[in-house]
Design an enzyme around this catalytic site. Sequence first.
Site, mmCIF file in Angstrom:
data_model
loop_
_atom_site.group_PDB
_atom_site.id
_atom_site.type_symbol
_atom_site.label_atom_id
_atom_site.label_comp_id
_atom_site.label_asym_id
_atom_site.label_seq_id
_atom_site.Cartn_x
_atom_site.Cartn_y
_atom_site.Cartn_z
ATOM 1 C CG ASP A 189 -1.748 1.239 1.231
ATOM 2 O OD1 ASP A 189 -2.204 1.572 0.444
ATOM 3 O OD2 ASP A 189 -1.925 1.821 2.519
ATOM 4 C CB SER A 190 0.194 4.768 -0.597
ATOM 5 O OG SER A 190 -0.961 4.954 0.188
ATOM 6 C CB CYS B 50 -3.216 0.452 -2.418
ATOM 7 S SG CYS B 50 -3.250 2.256 -2.950
ATOM 8 C CD GLU C 142 -0.150 6.888 6.032
ATOM 9 O OE1 GLU C 142 0.929 6.844 6.744
ATOM 10 O OE2 GLU C 142 -0.556 5.841 5.625
ATOM 11 C CB CYS D 83 -9.388 4.363 0.485
ATOM 12 S SG CYS D 83 -7.667 5.021 1.263
ATOM 13 C CG HIS E 20 -4.977 4.847 4.397
ATOM 14 N ND1 HIS E 20 -4.446 4.460 3.284
ATOM 15 C CD2 HIS E 20 -4.023 5.346 5.262
ATOM 16 C CE1 HIS E 20 -3.221 4.529 3.274
ATOM 17 N NE2 HIS E 20 -2.778 5.244 4.385
HETATM 18 N N1 DGL Z 1 -4.718 2.890 1.071
HETATM 19 C C1 DGL Z 1 -4.688 3.819 -0.252
HETATM 20 C C2 DGL Z 1 -6.103 3.557 -0.934
HETATM 21 O O1 DGL Z 1 -6.256 2.404 -0.678
HETATM 22 C C3 DGL Z 1 -4.326 5.291 0.146
HETATM 23 C C4 DGL Z 1 -4.204 6.010 -1.135
HETATM 24 C C5 DGL Z 1 -3.279 7.096 -0.771
HETATM 25 O O2 DGL Z 1 -2.213 6.979 -0.785
HETATM 26 O O3 DGL Z 1 -3.841 8.332 -1.263
HETATM 27 O O4 DGL Z 1 -6.246 4.106 -1.863
#
Ligand code: DGL
Length: 266
Positions: free
Chosen positions: A11-12, A74, A153, A186, A188
Site C-alpha cells: 500500500d502507499s 490499495c 497517516e 480506500c 485506509h
Molecule cells: N490506502 C490507499 C488506497 O487504498 C491510500 C491512497 C493514498 O495514498 O492516497 O487508496
Amino acid sequence: MNSLRRLGVFDSGLGGLTVLNEICKNNQGLDVVYFGDTARVPYGSRTPKTITRYARQDMRFLLSEGVDAVVIACGTVSANCLPALKEEFSLPIVGVIDAGCEAALAVSDSKRIGIIGTRATVRSGAYEQRLHQLCPEAFTKGVECPLFVPLIENGFDAQDPITRMTVERYLSAFNAAKVDTIIMGCTHYPFLTEAFQKVLPQVQFINMGKALSHQLREQFCLPDSTAPSKVSYFVSDPDTGFLSIANRYLDAIEANSVQTVNIDRF
Ligand code: DGL
C-alpha cells in the site's frame, strides 16, 4: 490452483494493514511481506502515470523478497493500474476492487451503492464500472475524500473532533442519494469506520479487506497450518510512527519491528 506460501502485500502507507489484518485473521500459516510506501504517501492525489510508476517499484521490491503472489492492498493502485501491472508481472496479482464490489452487491437491498475513495480512485471510475458490470441496474455515486488519508497517516483517530468534522462534511454528499451501502474504496478508511457509522448509522460500510481475505482461499491453495501467519514489515520512510499506529488499531497482528527500504533502487 497456485499454492501460496509467501505473500506480498503493499500500500502507499498504513492503509494496507487493514487488509493484512483480515488476511491474517482468516488465513493461517502464511509468510507475508508487507510494504508501505510511507515516503511517497498519499498516492491518491497523483496522476495515474505517477501511481503506476510507484506501483511498479513496489512490485519489484516485493519480487526481490521472493513472494509468489501479491495483494495490492490499495484502492488507488487497484483502480488506476491493475491491468498494467498484470501485463508486466507474471505472478498472480489480486486487487481490492472486485472483492469490494461483490461484497457491496451481496449486502445491498436497494442496489444503491456509494463509493468513498481518494481523488485518483473516484476519478478513475473503476468501482462504478465494476459495479455496473456485475449489476447493470445499480445506482452508484462516488465521493472524493482526499483529507482522510493524511488524517490517518498523522494519527488522527475516529474520535478526534477534526476527523469527525471532516467525515460529516464528506459524507453529507450522500444525503440525497439514499444509498444503503458504501464501499470504503480506500484501504485506509476502515480506521475511521466508527466515525462513518456515527454519521450514517443506517448505511453498511464495506471493508474490502474482509471480502478479499476470503477470496484468497478460493483463488490459492493455502498452507495447511494452524500456526499464525507471520509478517515482515517494510516501509520507505522510517519516521512515520508506523509501528505505534499499526499496533493501536489492529487486532489480529502485531508489528514488532519494521525495516526501511530504499524504494528508488527498484
Ligand atoms: N490506502 C490507499 C488506497 O487504498 C491510500 C491512497 C493514498 O495514498 O492516497 O487508496
